[in-house]
Design an enzyme around this catalytic site. Structure first.
Site, PDB file in Angstrom:
ATOM      1  N   TYR A   2       0.860  -1.189   0.000  1.00  0.00           N
ATOM      2  CA  TYR A   2       0.000   0.000   0.000  1.00  0.00           C
ATOM      3  C   TYR A   2       0.890   1.230   0.000  1.00  0.00           C
ATOM      4  O   TYR A   2       1.742   1.394   0.881  1.00  0.00           O
ATOM      5  CB  TYR A   2      -0.927   0.026   1.216  1.00  0.00           C
ATOM      6  CG  TYR A   2      -1.875   1.209   1.137  1.00  0.00           C
ATOM      7  CD1 TYR A   2      -3.044   1.116   0.384  1.00  0.00           C
ATOM      8  CD2 TYR A   2      -1.568   2.417   1.750  1.00  0.00           C
ATOM      9  CE1 TYR A   2      -3.897   2.200   0.267  1.00  0.00           C
ATOM     10  CE2 TYR A   2      -2.415   3.508   1.629  1.00  0.00           C
ATOM     11  CZ  TYR A   2      -3.573   3.395   0.880  1.00  0.00           C
ATOM     12  OH  TYR A   2      -4.409   4.478   0.745  1.00  0.00           O
ATOM     13  N   GLN A   7     -10.551   0.392   1.629  1.00  0.00           N
ATOM     14  CA  GLN A   7     -11.056  -0.498   0.572  1.00  0.00           C
ATOM     15  C   GLN A   7      -9.915  -1.149  -0.211  1.00  0.00           C
ATOM     16  O   GLN A   7     -10.054  -2.264  -0.723  1.00  0.00           O
ATOM     17  CB  GLN A   7     -12.017   0.229  -0.372  1.00  0.00           C
ATOM     18  CG  GLN A   7     -11.463   1.434  -1.098  1.00  0.00           C
ATOM     19  CD  GLN A   7     -11.679   2.726  -0.332  1.00  0.00           C
ATOM     20  OE1 GLN A   7     -11.744   2.737   0.886  1.00  0.00           O
ATOM     21  NE2 GLN A   7     -11.808   3.822  -1.062  1.00  0.00           N
ATOM     22  N   SER A  11       3.990   8.951  12.244  1.00  0.00           N
ATOM     23  CA  SER A  11       5.443   8.942  12.146  1.00  0.00           C
ATOM     24  C   SER A  11       6.061   9.771  13.272  1.00  0.00           C
ATOM     25  O   SER A  11       5.438  10.693  13.788  1.00  0.00           O
ATOM     26  CB  SER A  11       5.861   9.504  10.787  1.00  0.00           C
ATOM     27  OG  SER A  11       7.196   9.187  10.505  1.00  0.00           O
ATOM     28  N   GLN A  15      10.227  15.764  10.254  1.00  0.00           N
ATOM     29  CA  GLN A  15       9.258  14.774  10.721  1.00  0.00           C
ATOM     30  C   GLN A  15       7.901  15.420  10.963  1.00  0.00           C
ATOM     31  O   GLN A  15       6.850  14.853  10.657  1.00  0.00           O
ATOM     32  CB  GLN A  15       9.750  14.121  12.005  1.00  0.00           C
ATOM     33  CG  GLN A  15       9.109  12.791  12.310  1.00  0.00           C
ATOM     34  CD  GLN A  15       9.388  11.766  11.235  1.00  0.00           C
ATOM     35  OE1 GLN A  15      10.499  11.666  10.737  1.00  0.00           O
ATOM     36  NE2 GLN A  15       8.391  11.014  10.846  1.00  0.00           N
ATOM     37  N   HIS A  36       5.178  15.669   8.199  1.00  0.00           N
ATOM     38  CA  HIS A  36       4.435  14.492   7.737  1.00  0.00           C
ATOM     39  C   HIS A  36       2.938  14.652   7.982  1.00  0.00           C
ATOM     40  O   HIS A  36       2.117  14.240   7.167  1.00  0.00           O
ATOM     41  CB  HIS A  36       4.932  13.230   8.452  1.00  0.00           C
ATOM     42  CG  HIS A  36       6.025  12.525   7.716  1.00  0.00           C
ATOM     43  ND1 HIS A  36       5.864  11.982   6.468  1.00  0.00           N
ATOM     44  CD2 HIS A  36       7.310  12.255   8.072  1.00  0.00           C
ATOM     45  CE1 HIS A  36       6.989  11.421   6.082  1.00  0.00           C
ATOM     46  NE2 HIS A  36       7.883  11.575   7.034  1.00  0.00           N
ATOM     47  N   GLU A  45      10.615   5.647  16.463  1.00  0.00           N
ATOM     48  CA  GLU A  45      10.734   5.128  15.097  1.00  0.00           C
ATOM     49  C   GLU A  45      12.094   5.544  14.517  1.00  0.00           C
ATOM     50  O   GLU A  45      12.834   4.726  13.975  1.00  0.00           O
ATOM     51  CB  GLU A  45       9.605   5.692  14.242  1.00  0.00           C
ATOM     52  CG  GLU A  45       9.674   5.280  12.785  1.00  0.00           C
ATOM     53  CD  GLU A  45       8.665   6.015  11.924  1.00  0.00           C
ATOM     54  OE1 GLU A  45       8.410   5.541  10.788  1.00  0.00           O
ATOM     55  OE2 GLU A  45       8.128   7.058  12.348  1.00  0.00           O
ATOM     56  N   HIS A  46      12.411   6.836  14.611  1.00  0.00           N
ATOM     57  CA  HIS A  46      13.704   7.360  14.183  1.00  0.00           C
ATOM     58  C   HIS A  46      14.391   8.002  15.382  1.00  0.00           C
ATOM     59  O   HIS A  46      13.777   8.829  16.064  1.00  0.00           O
ATOM     60  CB  HIS A  46      13.546   8.442  13.104  1.00  0.00           C
ATOM     61  CG  HIS A  46      12.708   8.041  11.933  1.00  0.00           C
ATOM     62  ND1 HIS A  46      11.364   8.347  11.835  1.00  0.00           N
ATOM     63  CD2 HIS A  46      13.036   7.366  10.803  1.00  0.00           C
ATOM     64  CE1 HIS A  46      10.892   7.874  10.689  1.00  0.00           C
ATOM     65  NE2 HIS A  46      11.884   7.272  10.055  1.00  0.00           N
ATOM     66  N   ASP A  49      15.255   8.036   5.008  1.00  0.00           N
ATOM     67  CA  ASP A  49      13.928   7.987   4.396  1.00  0.00           C
ATOM     68  C   ASP A  49      13.997   7.717   2.903  1.00  0.00           C
ATOM     69  O   ASP A  49      13.074   7.150   2.328  1.00  0.00           O
ATOM     70  CB  ASP A  49      13.197   9.321   4.624  1.00  0.00           C
ATOM     71  CG  ASP A  49      12.364   9.316   5.884  1.00  0.00           C
ATOM     72  OD1 ASP A  49      12.299   8.269   6.551  1.00  0.00           O
ATOM     73  OD2 ASP A  49      11.768  10.356   6.206  1.00  0.00           O
ATOM     74  N   GLU A  52       4.839 -37.532  28.395  1.00  0.00           N
ATOM     75  CA  GLU A  52       3.731 -36.615  28.116  1.00  0.00           C
ATOM     76  C   GLU A  52       2.425 -37.356  27.822  1.00  0.00           C
ATOM     77  O   GLU A  52       1.402 -36.739  27.542  1.00  0.00           O
ATOM     78  CB  GLU A  52       4.080 -35.703  26.923  1.00  0.00           C
ATOM     79  CG  GLU A  52       5.153 -34.678  27.254  1.00  0.00           C
ATOM     80  CD  GLU A  52       5.352 -33.626  26.173  1.00  0.00           C
ATOM     81  OE1 GLU A  52       5.939 -32.578  26.472  1.00  0.00           O
ATOM     82  OE2 GLU A  52       4.904 -33.857  25.023  1.00  0.00           O
ATOM     83  N   HIS A  74       3.188 -40.866  19.460  1.00  0.00           N
ATOM     84  CA  HIS A  74       4.451 -40.212  19.121  1.00  0.00           C
ATOM     85  C   HIS A  74       5.612 -41.182  19.354  1.00  0.00           C
ATOM     86  O   HIS A  74       6.510 -41.308  18.516  1.00  0.00           O
ATOM     87  CB  HIS A  74       4.667 -38.956  19.987  1.00  0.00           C
ATOM     88  CG  HIS A  74       3.925 -37.751  19.503  1.00  0.00           C
ATOM     89  ND1 HIS A  74       2.557 -37.666  19.488  1.00  0.00           N
ATOM     90  CD2 HIS A  74       4.385 -36.567  19.034  1.00  0.00           C
ATOM     91  CE1 HIS A  74       2.199 -36.480  19.029  1.00  0.00           C
ATOM     92  NE2 HIS A  74       3.288 -35.790  18.745  1.00  0.00           N
TER      93      HIS A  74
END
Length: 439
Positions: free
Chosen positions: A124, A186, A233, A255, A258, A322-323, A356, A410, A415
């Site tokens: 995406y 969607q 972000s 940043q 964004h 994140e950064h 980036d 067990e 087994h």
């Protein structure tokens, strides 16, 4: 920015908490969208796209002619920049593709692990206020290196029903041929469940707004894998008296632009750093095309002064950005003490924007504190690792008693029996003199 001086350790958790957003309404809305697409396929996607964007493209699939034409709409400088970034990203990610190493755990017992590309993946790519063609490179390149057989890309179109030419060009140079003009929740639903036009995939990657994020989280509950939980972000800059205020301000603003919900944090041991950075922020902010957006993000951000370098390191580790940018005299040593961060930028000449776009590392990273447990996207994100084992008759004999004792303890007799039957000589068939045990 809000300035906080010398907070007590007991207050850090509250201080570093990301702003809470009640997304109950978003989740409910997205659940409806997923159900509509799952049931209605392409017509539902078309109806939802027109409802939310006012656009109803003639066709969702981008034609080969459209992709080829995209290159002519870009400057040679931009195409060269994309080429350089692609080369660096591929070079860095190529090193992540490890070979197969066979381990003989006991005589006659060989074990190994093999990386196999996920057959079908979906990417995406946001295309709204900032068409992130760089994210095409960040996702498509490791997918190709991992050996994914089918890569599907979805991105929202503009009011004329077109995708940004740089997104199409990046798709072309990375070898993606299945591109669709679908955005929002969607698009996630279409890739998760499949429609008449969009193939269903096994794992979905890529950033997006709160509706896209909610859709990814919800389809994960229905058996579709996603790259990681994602949120707004964020960047954290750790700076001392040697930091350049202009550099720090530029990093914070890169940043903040964004979106209004972007997270910006400055941690320092020197009060004068904050004063200098505040002045630079005001100066640089006035020149930005996305000034209003960045200004709102800064209003919800913090600058914190702590007592020592040790406290600063502890605070940025607790925040798990994140950064993380380390603008300090001993940045290399500090970097070795970082345990929680998506990506670390060391020294005054390592701006986050380089990561980036083009240094080679991936910019699809964990946000909202998930860097405490999640890694950023890599070649590993696009593979599953299958384990193998092969035993000779002697190898089975060597380990038989271990397995039998454990299985019986067990209460799993079948087994144990799966080993026992292989130890006993096979019963000769009628008319045969006997049977040879395998070597």
């Amino acid at each position: 920015m809000q300035v906080i001086k010398y907070p007590e350790r007991k207050d850090w958790q509250t201080l570093l908490q990301r702003p809470y957003a009640d997304n109950t309404a978003v989740l409910q809305s997205v659940q409806g969208i997923l159900a509509e697409v799952k049931e209605g396929g392409d017509p539902a996607v078309r109806q939802l796209t027109e409802k939310f964007t006012g656009v109803s493209p003639d066709h969702f699939a981008v034609s080969e002619d459209e992709i080829n034409a995209a290159a002519s709409r870009l400057s040679e400088d931009l195409k060269a920049a994309i080429g350089q970034a692609m080369q660096n990203i591929e070079s860095f990610h190529q090193q992540q593709a490890g070979g197969i190493s066979v381990s003989e755990t006991m005589p006659g017992i060989a074990c190994w692990r093999k990386s196999v590309g996920i057959e079908k993946v979906g990417l995406y790519i946001p295309g709204g206020t900032a068409p992130l063609f760089s994210t095409v490179l960040m996702l498509a390149i490791p997918a190709k290196l991992a050996g994914c057989r089918e890569v599907v890309l979805c991105s929202p179109c503009d009011k004329e029903g077109n995708l940004h030419p740089a997104i199409l060009y990046a798709a072309q140079v990375t070898g993606i041929t299945k591109v669709f003009k679908i955005g929002g929740a969607q698009a996630i639903a279409a890739m998760a469940f499949g429609t008449e036009t969009v193939p269903a995939v096994y794992k979905i990657f890529g950033p997006g707004n709160q509706y896209v994020t909610a859709a990814k989280q919800l389809v994960q509950m229905q058996g579709i894998a996603i790259d990681m939980p994602a949120g707004p972000s964020e960047v954290c800059v750790m700076a001392d008296q040697t930091a350049c205020a202009a550099f720090v301000a530029a990093d914070l603003l890169s940043q903040a632009e964004h979106g209004v919900d972007s997270q910006v944090l400055l941690v320092t041991t020197d009060e004068t750093v904050i004063e200098a950075v505040q002045k630079e922020l005001a100066k640089q902010l006035a020149m930005l095309s996305r000034k209003d957006m960045a200004e709102k993000a800064l209003a919800n951000s913090k600058a914190i002064v702590v007592k020592s370098k040790a406290e600063a390191i502890a605070m940025v580790n607790e925040y798990a950005a994140e950064h993380l940018i380390i603008s300090c005299a001993d940045a290399d040593e500090i970097a070795e003490e970082i345990t929680n961060a998506g990506s670390v930028f060391i020294g005054n000449y390592s701006p986050e924007s380089v990561g980036d776009y083009a240094s080679g590392t991936n910019h699809t990273l964990p946000t909202n504190g998930f860097a405490r447990a999640y890694s950023g996207v890599s070649v590993d994100s696009f593979v599953k690792k299958i384990t193998y084992q092969k035993l000779s008759a002697k190898g089975l004999q060597n380990i038989a008693s271990t397995v039998i004792h454990m299985a019986e303890a067990e209460g799993l007799d079948a087994h144990a029996n799966a080993v026992k039957v292989r130890l006993a000589p096979p019963t000769p068939k009628e008319g045969e003199a006997g049977a040879q045990r395998p070597a």
